[in-house]
Design an enzyme around this catalytic site. Structure first.
Site, short mmCIF file in Angstrom:
data_model
loop_
_atom_site.label_atom_id
_atom_site.label_comp_id
_atom_site.label_asym_id
_atom_site.label_seq_id
_atom_site.Cartn_x
_atom_site.Cartn_y
_atom_site.Cartn_z
N HIS A 161 55.17 43.65 61.05
CA HIS A 161 53.77 43.32 60.83
C HIS A 161 53.39 42.03 61.57
CE1 HIS A 161 52.79 46.29 57.67
NE2 HIS A 161 54.08 46.24 57.45
N GLU A 210 47.50 50.44 61.65
CA GLU A 210 48.90 50.78 61.47
C GLU A 210 49.54 51.30 62.77
OE1 GLU A 210 50.48 52.97 58.30
OE2 GLU A 210 48.98 52.32 56.82
N CYS A 219 47.26 49.77 53.42
CA CYS A 219 48.63 49.72 53.94
C CYS A 219 49.44 48.86 52.97
CB CYS A 219 48.64 49.12 55.34
SG CYS A 219 50.30 48.98 56.06
N GLY A 222 51.61 46.38 54.63
CA GLY A 222 50.66 45.44 55.25
C GLY A 222 50.14 44.43 54.24
N1 LIG Z 1 52.59 52.64 59.97
C1 LIG Z 1 53.76 51.98 59.35
C2 LIG Z 1 54.42 52.95 58.33
C3 LIG Z 1 53.51 53.23 57.12
C4 LIG Z 1 53.19 51.97 56.36
C5 LIG Z 1 52.00 52.05 55.40
N2 LIG Z 1 51.37 53.31 55.26
C6 LIG Z 1 52.33 51.42 54.05
O1 LIG Z 1 51.73 51.78 53.03
O2 LIG Z 1 53.18 50.48 54.05
C7 LIG Z 1 54.77 51.61 60.44
O3 LIG Z 1 54.75 52.24 61.50
O4 LIG Z 1 55.56 50.69 60.19
#
Ligand SMILES: N[C@H](CCC[C@H](N)C(=O)O)C(=O)O
Length: 276
Positions: A161, A210, A219, A222
């Protein structure tokens, strides 16, 4: 062959959840993209696969695939749905379960009802662990992009992140700037881009572009990464309400070396089956 699945969401971040313990499923990036398509397929941000654990110390293995077909290390909103799913499907009768992910074990706790509490593990803060190309491990890194210098804090919740503070989350150009951050060359594994507005020391507004899915309604990792970043920058206290477009999460972090605790909802929309 018919494959059973469950459509779920955590604050509008939505998932196709597959029981890979009692079913055999072969996933390819092409098939994930096909199923993830919101017009020609089922439609989801991520596909979550429930598997038997690799270690007998744990209850399950949790695999996550973005709708672009790539497997990733962690998904916070998905972890709450995972816990509700294995309980509702009677794959466990435990309330707190130990779940293996690509980057460590998380411990979701589901007591029935709507809320799920998840120990999301200890965040990694060193640039090399994100991974992020940087001189040293400062809390704030300059990132040249779009003809200006952004100030980002990098945090790994297992997945990478990059969090920046913005005056007004609603006015932020999340689509355009988020895409530029996601594919910035200093993130060799790409990155999730967080846009955090500080409302008070215990409240933020957050939007996330994302990795592999674009902007989502919420997220979970996130939200964890944003609160960690805000605390490291001295802007937030240890318990924060995070407002996302899909709803609210509570994130708690007592500081370096400590795990992040996330509390929020998990919802089952419908059960389905598809030719596989
Ligand atoms: N897109 C993120 C994975 C899903 C994370 C998100 N949907 C959450 O709730 O943490 C990545 O590529 O690291």
């Amino acid at each position: 062959m018919k494959l059973k699945f469950c459509k779920m969401h955590g604050l509008g971040n939505d998932f196709m959840v597959i029981d890979g313990v009692r079913q055999t499923v072969s996933l390819t990036p092409e098939r994930i993209r096909q199923w993830g398509d919101r017009h020609f397929g089922i439609g989801f941000d991520q596909l979550l696969l429930v598997e038997a654990p690799q270690s007998q110390d744990n209850d399950f293995r949790y695999r996550i695939f973005n709708n672009d077909g790539h497997e990733v290390e962690q998904c916070g909103n998905g972890a709450r749905c995972f816990a509700k799913f294995v309980s509702d499907q009677r794959l466990t009768n435990k309330q707190a379960i130990r779940v293996e992910t690509a980057r460590g074990v998380i411990v979701p706790e589901f007591h029935g009802g709507g809320e799920v509490i998840v120990d999301m593990g200890v965040p990694r803060l060193k640039a090399a662990d994100i991974p992020f190309t940087a001189e040293g491990d400062a809390v704030v890194h300059p990132l040249e992009l779009d003809g200006r210098t952004l100030e980002i804090t990098v945090v790994s919740m297992g997945n990478p992140h990059a969090v920046q503070v913005v005056e007004d989350a609603e006015a932020a150009e999340v689509g355009r700037i988020g895409a530029l951050i996601e594919s910035h060359p200093r993130f060799p594994a790409r990155v999730n881009a967080g846009f955090m507005q500080i409302v008070s020391r215990s409240e933020i507004r957050l939007r996330v572009f994302e990795r592999g899915a674009g902007e989502t309604l919420a997220c979970g990792t996130g939200a964890c990464a944003a609160v960690v970043a805000g605390i490291l920058r001295g802007l937030l206290d240890s318990r924060v309400r995070v407002h996302t477009h899909g709803g609210d999460l509570t994130i708690e972090w007592a500081g370096e070396g400590q795990p992040v605790k996330m509390t929020g909802p998990a919802v089952t929309v419908f059960n389905g089956e598809i030719e596989a």
